[in-house]
Structure formats: structure tokens, C-alpha cells
Scaffold this active site. Sequence first.
Site, short mmCIF file in Angstrom:
data_model
loop_
_atom_site.label_atom_id
_atom_site.label_comp_id
_atom_site.label_asym_id
_atom_site.label_seq_id
_atom_site.Cartn_x
_atom_site.Cartn_y
_atom_site.Cartn_z
N LYS A 43 0.82 -1.20 0.00
CA LYS A 43 0.00 0.00 0.00
C LYS A 43 0.86 1.26 0.00
O LYS A 43 0.39 2.34 -0.33
CB LYS A 43 -0.88 0.03 1.27
CG LYS A 43 -1.83 -1.12 1.42
CD LYS A 43 -2.56 -0.93 2.77
CE LYS A 43 -3.22 -2.17 3.22
NZ LYS A 43 -3.78 -2.02 4.59
N ASP A 103 14.40 -1.45 0.75
CA ASP A 103 15.21 -1.75 1.94
C ASP A 103 16.13 -2.92 1.61
O ASP A 103 17.20 -2.72 1.04
CB ASP A 103 14.24 -2.04 3.09
CG ASP A 103 14.94 -2.27 4.41
OD1 ASP A 103 16.13 -1.99 4.52
OD2 ASP A 103 14.29 -2.75 5.36
N PHE A 152 14.19 3.14 10.58
CA PHE A 152 12.83 2.81 10.18
C PHE A 152 12.07 4.10 9.92
O PHE A 152 11.98 4.97 10.79
CB PHE A 152 12.15 1.99 11.27
CG PHE A 152 10.84 1.41 10.84
CD1 PHE A 152 10.79 0.28 10.04
CD2 PHE A 152 9.65 2.01 11.22
CE1 PHE A 152 9.58 -0.26 9.64
CE2 PHE A 152 8.43 1.47 10.82
CZ PHE A 152 8.39 0.34 10.03
N ASP A 159 3.90 3.27 6.44
CA ASP A 159 3.30 3.04 7.76
C ASP A 159 4.17 2.21 8.69
O ASP A 159 5.11 1.54 8.28
CB ASP A 159 1.98 2.29 7.59
CG ASP A 159 2.23 0.83 7.21
OD1 ASP A 159 2.99 0.59 6.25
OD2 ASP A 159 1.71 -0.07 7.89
N ARG A 165 0.70 6.73 8.27
CA ARG A 165 0.66 6.92 6.82
C ARG A 165 0.26 8.35 6.45
O ARG A 165 0.65 8.87 5.42
CB ARG A 165 -0.40 6.01 6.18
CG ARG A 165 0.03 4.61 5.96
CD ARG A 165 -0.95 3.94 5.00
NE ARG A 165 -1.05 2.52 5.25
CZ ARG A 165 -0.18 1.61 4.78
NH1 ARG A 165 0.84 1.99 4.05
NH2 ARG A 165 -0.34 0.34 5.05
P1 5GP Z 1 12.36 -4.80 1.19
O1 5GP Z 1 11.73 -6.01 0.58
O2 5GP Z 1 13.13 -3.94 0.21
O3 5GP Z 1 13.15 -5.14 2.41
O4 5GP Z 1 11.20 -3.91 1.76
C1 5GP Z 1 10.31 -3.33 0.97
C2 5GP Z 1 9.06 -3.00 1.74
O5 5GP Z 1 9.26 -3.06 3.15
C3 5GP Z 1 8.65 -1.59 1.46
O6 5GP Z 1 7.80 -1.49 0.36
C4 5GP Z 1 7.97 -1.20 2.74
O7 5GP Z 1 6.63 -1.62 2.70
C5 5GP Z 1 8.69 -1.98 3.80
N1 5GP Z 1 9.75 -1.16 4.44
C6 5GP Z 1 11.08 -1.22 4.22
N2 5GP Z 1 11.75 -0.32 4.96
C7 5GP Z 1 10.81 0.33 5.66
C8 5GP Z 1 10.88 1.42 6.59
O8 5GP Z 1 11.92 1.98 6.94
N3 5GP Z 1 9.68 1.84 7.11
C9 5GP Z 1 8.51 1.26 6.76
N4 5GP Z 1 7.42 1.76 7.33
N5 5GP Z 1 8.40 0.26 5.87
C10 5GP Z 1 9.55 -0.20 5.32
#
Ligand code: 5GP
Length: 177
Positions: A43, A103, A152, A159, A165
Site C-alpha cells: 500500500k 530496503d 525505520f 506506515d 501513513r
Molecule cells: P524490502 O523487501 O526492500 O526489504 O522492503 C520493501 C518494503 O518493506 C517496502 O515497500 C515497505 O513496505 C517496507 N519497508 C522497508 N523499509 C521500511 C521502513 O523503513 N519503514 C517502513 N514503514 N516500511 C519499510
Amino acid sequence: MSSEPKLTLLFTRDEIEATVKRLAAEIRRDYGDKHPVLVGILKGSFMFMADLIRLLDFPLEVEFVRLSSYGGGRETSGKIKLVQGVQTKIKDRHVLVIEDIIDTGLTTAFVLDYLGKKEPASLKLCTLTDKPARRKTKVNIDYLGLTVPNKFVVGYGIDWDERFRYLPDIYAMEEGQ
Ligand code: 5GP
Ligand code: MG
């Protein structure tokens, strides 16, 4: 009882607006005559997508995909599942994926793999924010907004367990003790 999380401002709404304008100009330059399909990852990308698309004054289509992986925690489980795929045929179309934050890169890699198998004419990636410190798989970002520190983050659509959000700015969050 744990206290409320602590939020520290990282990017103001003005900085975000300037970033979205810059990205929109780059995307208009590259896609203005290509009738692309923009695929937002739900989302978290909805707010960025809404602001970005208002600045794109050329024909395009909007799609969304939805995945599950986070399960309410702060870290991706790495076990990513597709909950909702694209409804439009994207074979031979120019596809641009719109992310809120990258991330570990696992989510984005999963989406690029899923869309790539549908044989689009081109497949590129735009992300509002990037957190390169914790990358687990290489991801090539074609349009990059803001680089965030290894914290984070919340706000502007992003969110923490559905909270924060609505914030118009982006913050680093520390959980209360
Ligand atoms: P990844 O698969 O790259 O580790 O993470 C991607 C998803 O994880 C992002 O689309 C997001 O939903 C969530 N995410 C990654 N880092 C953060 C962060 O610092 N804060 C939040 N709220 N969500 C994160
Ligand atoms: Mg996301």
C-alpha cells in the site's frame, strides 16, 4: 506499558514535493510518448503515486500490485507472496514500477521478476526513497528520489503497522521503551 514511538523529521513536505517534481520531469522526458503502465506497489506507494501522476500530463495507465511479507513487523520476512497482480496485459508495454521504499530489495526484486515474465517492452523502477544500507539483493534503480539512513521511516504513505501513513512529512521512528 510501552511509551509512544519517537519521530524525528527526515524530509519535509517541501523537500518531498521538490523530489516528486524532479522525478516527474525525468519520467515525462522518457515516457511522454510511450503510453506506459505505471505499477504502484501497495500500500505504501499510494500517496507518492497520486502526487506523481498529477504531474504527468501524458497518456498512461495505472496499475497496482499487492504483496504480503511484512506481517506487521518492522522487517520483511523474505517470504513474499503476490496477493493482487496486474489486471492489464503488459506484454510489449513500457512498464514503470513505483515504490515507496527499497530496503533489503527483496520485495522489489520479486515484483520485477513477476512483471518481467510477462514480457513487457521495457521494465524500469522508480522509488521515492532508498535505504541502501540493508540491501540483500542487487536492485537497479532508474529513478531515485531520496536516500534514507539505516532507520525505520514513516509518513507520506509509509506506515508502521498502519500507523503514521497520513503524515505529510517523512520521519525516522524509534519505538518507545
Ligand atoms: P524490502 O523487501 O526492500 O526489504 O522492503 C520493501 C518494503 O518493506 C517496502 O515497500 C515497505 O513496505 C517496507 N519497508 C522497508 N523499509 C521500511 C521502513 O523503513 N519503514 C517502513 N514503514 N516500511 C519499510
Ligand atoms: Mg512498499
